[in-house]
Scaffold this active site. Sequence first.
Site, short mmCIF file in Angstrom:
data_model
loop_
_atom_site.label_atom_id
_atom_site.label_comp_id
_atom_site.label_asym_id
_atom_site.label_seq_id
_atom_site.Cartn_x
_atom_site.Cartn_y
_atom_site.Cartn_z
CB SER A 1 -0.87 -0.01 1.26
OG SER A 1 -0.05 -0.23 2.40
CE LYS B 1 7.46 -4.06 3.07
NZ LYS B 1 7.59 -2.69 2.66
CB VAL C 1 11.35 6.96 7.44
CG1 VAL C 1 9.96 6.59 6.97
CG2 VAL C 1 11.88 5.90 8.36
N1 LIG Z 1 4.64 5.68 2.89
C1 LIG Z 1 3.93 4.59 2.67
O1 LIG Z 1 3.39 4.38 1.58
C2 LIG Z 1 3.76 3.57 3.76
C3 LIG Z 1 2.85 2.52 3.56
C4 LIG Z 1 2.66 1.58 4.55
C5 LIG Z 1 3.40 1.69 5.74
N2 LIG Z 1 4.29 2.71 5.90
C6 LIG Z 1 5.02 2.76 7.17
O2 LIG Z 1 4.51 3.86 7.92
C7 LIG Z 1 5.55 4.37 8.76
C8 LIG Z 1 5.61 5.87 8.57
O3 LIG Z 1 6.07 6.10 7.26
P1 LIG Z 1 5.70 7.39 6.40
O4 LIG Z 1 5.84 7.00 4.98
O5 LIG Z 1 4.40 7.93 6.83
O6 LIG Z 1 6.90 8.37 6.83
P2 LIG Z 1 7.41 9.72 6.14
O7 LIG Z 1 8.85 9.53 5.80
O8 LIG Z 1 6.48 10.17 5.06
O9 LIG Z 1 7.31 10.77 7.33
C9 LIG Z 1 8.05 10.64 8.51
C10 LIG Z 1 7.23 11.27 9.60
O10 LIG Z 1 7.93 11.09 10.84
C11 LIG Z 1 7.83 12.29 11.58
N3 LIG Z 1 8.94 12.37 12.53
C12 LIG Z 1 10.24 12.66 12.27
N4 LIG Z 1 10.95 12.63 13.43
C13 LIG Z 1 10.08 12.31 14.41
C14 LIG Z 1 10.18 12.13 15.81
N5 LIG Z 1 11.36 12.26 16.43
N6 LIG Z 1 9.07 11.82 16.52
C15 LIG Z 1 7.88 11.66 15.90
N7 LIG Z 1 7.70 11.82 14.57
C16 LIG Z 1 8.79 12.14 13.84
C17 LIG Z 1 7.88 13.39 10.52
O11 LIG Z 1 7.30 14.55 11.04
C18 LIG Z 1 7.02 12.77 9.42
O12 LIG Z 1 5.66 13.08 9.63
C19 LIG Z 1 6.83 3.64 8.36
O13 LIG Z 1 7.10 2.62 9.28
C20 LIG Z 1 6.50 3.05 7.00
O14 LIG Z 1 7.21 1.86 6.74
C21 LIG Z 1 4.47 3.65 4.94
#
Ligand SMILES: NC(=O)c1ccc[n+]([C@@H]2O[C@H](COP(=O)([O-])OP(=O)(O)OC[C@H]3O[C@@H](n4cnc5c(N)ncnc54)[C@H](O)[C@@H]3O)[C@@H](O)[C@H]2O)c1
Length: 332
Positions: free
Chosen positions: A132, A185, A273
């Site tokens: 996703s 993965k 990230v």
């Molecule tokens: N992006 C995707 O499509 C997706 C899909 C499924 C799962 N995920 C998972 O969701 C999780 C979040 O990923 P994302 O894509 O939303 O991240 P991102 O890289 O888009 O954003 C990172 C977020 O972390 C926040 N952040 C940074 N430092 C921080 C701190 N010290 N404390 C709290 N928040 C902090 C930032 O403000 C930002 O909102 C990850 O584990 C990722 O694997 C992402």
Amino acid sequence: MKAAVIGSGAWGTALAIRLCQNGHHVTMWTYEKDLIPEMERTRHNPRLPSAALPEGIQISGDYACARGCKLVVIASPSFPLRSVCRGVAPYIDSDAVVVSVTKGLEQGTHLRMSQVVAQETGKDVVVLTGPSHAEEVSVGIPTGCLSASENQDLAEFVQDAFMADNFRIYTSPDPIGAELAAALKNVIALCAGITDGLGFGDNTKAMLMTRGLTETARLGVALGAQKETFAGLAGVGDLIVTCTSMHSRNRRAGILIGQGKDPQEAMKEVGAVVEGYYAARSAYELGKAQGIDMPITEAAYKVLYEGANVQDAVKGLLSRQRKAEHEDAGWL
Ligand SMILES: NC(=O)c1ccc[n+]([C@@H]2O[C@H](COP(=O)([O-])OP(=O)(O)OC[C@H]3O[C@@H](n4cnc5c(N)ncnc54)[C@H](O)[C@@H]3O)[C@@H](O)[C@H]2O)c1
């Protein structure tokens, strides 16, 4: 119902949009408080520029926004997950359902994300995971995910909260498998990117994905996962999407490494990230502790953490002893 999404990265934003479109009253908590005025004015989050934020989504920098919510979705990256949960825990109602959507393992403890959330919130945590990309979910591209919990009622509650024609949620009783498949993965996706960066082809990637799935499932089963979960949405489904899409940060980081960039430089260039980097260390250490043969993960660890040369790592993998595909293969 009232719902809070704790985290405003790309994925938290996409899930907040999905919940709002399903008629829930959503507040999205953000770590980046200074962005709130801009997000409120433009109804866009720079973390997910392709999607508009519906007017119905409230944005808050205060953990107290979780108070009174029936659903609390923890959508933080893995590295600050524990501190985020500690911050929000006092505001989570006793009857709230808590969902973890983070893909990773805690550094040092190797705990699964839902275990960290459960320790900090005292709740029975549901895992929502699957193939996703936020960029696609947020604009309504048909997607399938997994709601995993040992508690069927909780898994179905989360299924109902998110389910839509373009967001199909399946349930699973195996949160261990769902989370391990999701975390591990990312390491394979990083390696898939490396093969692209090195200029290899589809054959190489198919071999890497298949053998990668084999070794991650081996570790998963040793840690209590059901093998079938690795053949489902959270396993092979997510592996396909992460290893083949340019939306994948793990793959993009891998491409840069394969092209000769240092891992730290590559992650900086990706700018979001890269969970596979962190998961590689945990997977490697877990594999060693369990006595599981994980050659791809081990090669990734050596490239990412010990400065091993990518070409040498590939040579090492390709020159391994010949073997049967399945350990329990028997000739008739
Ligand atoms: N992006 C995707 O499509 C997706 C899909 C499924 C799962 N995920 C998972 O969701 C999780 C979040 O990923 P994302 O894509 O939303 O991240 P991102 O890289 O888009 O954003 C990172 C977020 O972390 C926040 N952040 C940074 N430092 C921080 C701190 N010290 N404390 C709290 N928040 C902090 C930032 O403000 C930002 O909102 C990850 O584990 C990722 O694997 C992402």
